[in-house]
Design an enzyme around this catalytic site. Sequence first.
Site, PDB file in Angstrom:
ATOM      1  N   ASP A 103     -15.261  58.628 -17.215  1.00  0.00           N
ATOM      2  CA  ASP A 103     -14.290  58.533 -18.306  1.00  0.00           C
ATOM      3  C   ASP A 103     -14.042  59.905 -18.925  1.00  0.00           C
ATOM      4  O   ASP A 103     -14.955  60.722 -19.053  1.00  0.00           O
ATOM      5  CB  ASP A 103     -14.758  57.552 -19.378  1.00  0.00           C
ATOM      6  CG  ASP A 103     -16.121  57.902 -19.950  1.00  0.00           C
ATOM      7  OD1 ASP A 103     -16.169  58.722 -20.888  1.00  0.00           O
ATOM      8  OD2 ASP A 103     -17.129  57.360 -19.475  1.00  0.00           O
ATOM      9  N   ARG A 162     -19.278  52.260 -11.034  1.00  0.00           N
ATOM     10  CA  ARG A 162     -20.609  51.660 -11.140  1.00  0.00           C
ATOM     11  C   ARG A 162     -20.607  50.141 -11.164  1.00  0.00           C
ATOM     12  O   ARG A 162     -21.656  49.528 -11.004  1.00  0.00           O
ATOM     13  CB  ARG A 162     -21.287  52.161 -12.422  1.00  0.00           C
ATOM     14  CG  ARG A 162     -21.247  53.671 -12.591  1.00  0.00           C
ATOM     15  CD  ARG A 162     -21.692  54.082 -13.985  1.00  0.00           C
ATOM     16  NE  ARG A 162     -21.467  55.505 -14.205  1.00  0.00           N
ATOM     17  CZ  ARG A 162     -21.741  56.129 -15.342  1.00  0.00           C
ATOM     18  NH1 ARG A 162     -22.232  55.447 -16.355  1.00  0.00           N
ATOM     19  NH2 ARG A 162     -21.510  57.422 -15.473  1.00  0.00           N
TER      20      ARG A 162
END
Length: 666
Positions: A213, A504
């Site tokens: 991010d 993930r």
Amino acid sequence: MFQDNPLLAQLKKQIQDTLIKKEGTIKGTERGFGFLEVDNKESYFIPPTYMKNVMHGDKVIAVIRTEKEREVAEPTELVEQNLTRFIGRIKMIRDRLNVVPDHPQLKDAIKARTIKGLNPETLKEGDWVVAHLTSHPLVKENKPFFCEIREKITDSNDKIAPWWVTLARHNLPNAEPAPQESWNLLDEGLERQDLTDLPFITIDGESTKDMDDALYTVQKNDGSFEITIAIADPTAYISVDSDMDKEARERGFTIYLPGRNIPMLPRELSDELCSLVENEQRPAICCRVTVTKDGVINDDIQFFAAWIKSQGRLAYDNISDVLENGHSEKWTPNDIIRQQINALHAFANARSHWRATNAVVFPDRPDYRFELSDDNDVIAIHTDPRRTANRMVEEAMITANICAGRALSEKFGTGIFNHHAGFNPEKLDTAMEFLTAAEAPFTKEELMTLEGFSALRRWLNDLDSTYLDNRLRRFQAYSEVDNKPAPHYAMGLDLYATWTSPIRKYGDMINHRLLKALISHNTPSQVPDDNVGEEIALHRRHHRMAERDVADWLYVRLLKNAVEEKTTFTAEVFDVNRAGMRVRLLENGASSFIPAPLIMDNKTRIECNGDMGIINIDSIKEYQLGDHFEVVLAEVRDNTRQLVARPTKQFPELVQTTETENNTAQ
């Protein structure tokens, strides 16, 4: 001769048919005997002779009879076998293979043989193996327990055994997915905006490589904020139902264990091509939204595809030092980066205040981090508090997931949604009894609403004691994942759909594909089915158990000398049952059990009440959920990776006075 006599067998069956039978679960003990647990209040003693035919955890039907003036249970029929596939260690008995299950209640060696293709000569005393139970005495009468060794995990003296054994126990992969020769961007029909000139920043731990991010924040003149959250885009390289996609779904998550992680995607994707590396152009899916100065998320939510280039690879501690102390000894931001940090900080404060007032903010708990040597010995455990920068990123991610929840619900009515139903309906009345006794200002009807439950959580956060909060958690529903939108009571939010960690989490990859369909106005390439929530929950459960198991192993290694050294720890009670209480050592995060006899070695004076979450001594409350007090370790059990503690506080013996002494005193 007699045991094969059909008449005797028939007679035995006729006798058994006239006796009382009970179905229950076997509970083993270290001393060879056991109990048939029929329910929470009814149990029957099983003598060692009968225990030889069952294992701890087996569900059985047992005959109840009286022997030596005591009711005992004799298991006669297997309902459900507890042990099937299991992890164990080789034990050689008279040069023959046996396996001792790696389980606290299973001590006996089981006769064994290897499967075809596994050379028994490669196995030695103490080696770790995967075995399957193939024979059970209650299934094959007069036949002993027997197992088949199907895989060698590692040698007995391997220092990496905690990781390999734990991964094998939970059927988790022990390596990253195989790399591919090349990775090409897919033709998805998406027009990507060029945002490479904007000063996006990433904020992670110093050792993080899979940065997923990046943030760009503008604080406007009216005090409001425009925040753009850019998320790495692995689905730009991985098509639906490709081999890589199927493997990612099968893995579910990146596995995070103390000291190492095993990525869901190949590292060339997670750590390189998709990672939002500083000064490298990367594809991303972005969310841009305006948030008022009071922390309210506006309706101008936009999702779009973009190219971005991080201009600052920042670390949590450095940013926290700058904001908390005015400077960092390791790092000084330039003017552009400092402006981004200040804007993001102000945004996070506004959102945090809004959530604390209108939703739910959880009290901060530290993270515990193991430091390992090069040869995998535990050097230390570090306590990492939740600092300012951690909260900044957290508020940005929560905002992004709220936006995704709203967008996916409105556009498709489906996605991967995290939700929580508040109190379990079957336990709400019991919860109300506790709340009424505590004079809580809430009605049953209010607590069935999102607003009422959120208000309760805020009220509990303001109490001086955490006892009521800890007790009420037992009556709450579990957090779930589903393909239908629903409120998240525990967070105080109407909708919540995570998409911010697609490197993930496979569920976030699914939401990425739905968001891309929203952006391109096309039909989604992947729609979550009704089983996806159960699938994700199962993955998450195994990962959490694996993380806990490795941690328990490492705690035992680290604290092996604590008993002799009489080290004092501060403990917090998080569970009470009739046998004692479970506590967390706040200095390092380890969990430990305190048996009732180590609190007070007098059964008539101590009462452990699991229903109330309290422990009474001489009918006076001494411990309750959430209490903090000092303990020392009484035992470190290396074989079972368990810590046993005792409180440092001692309780005096009761003074017994005679009738004559009482009369004299009067």
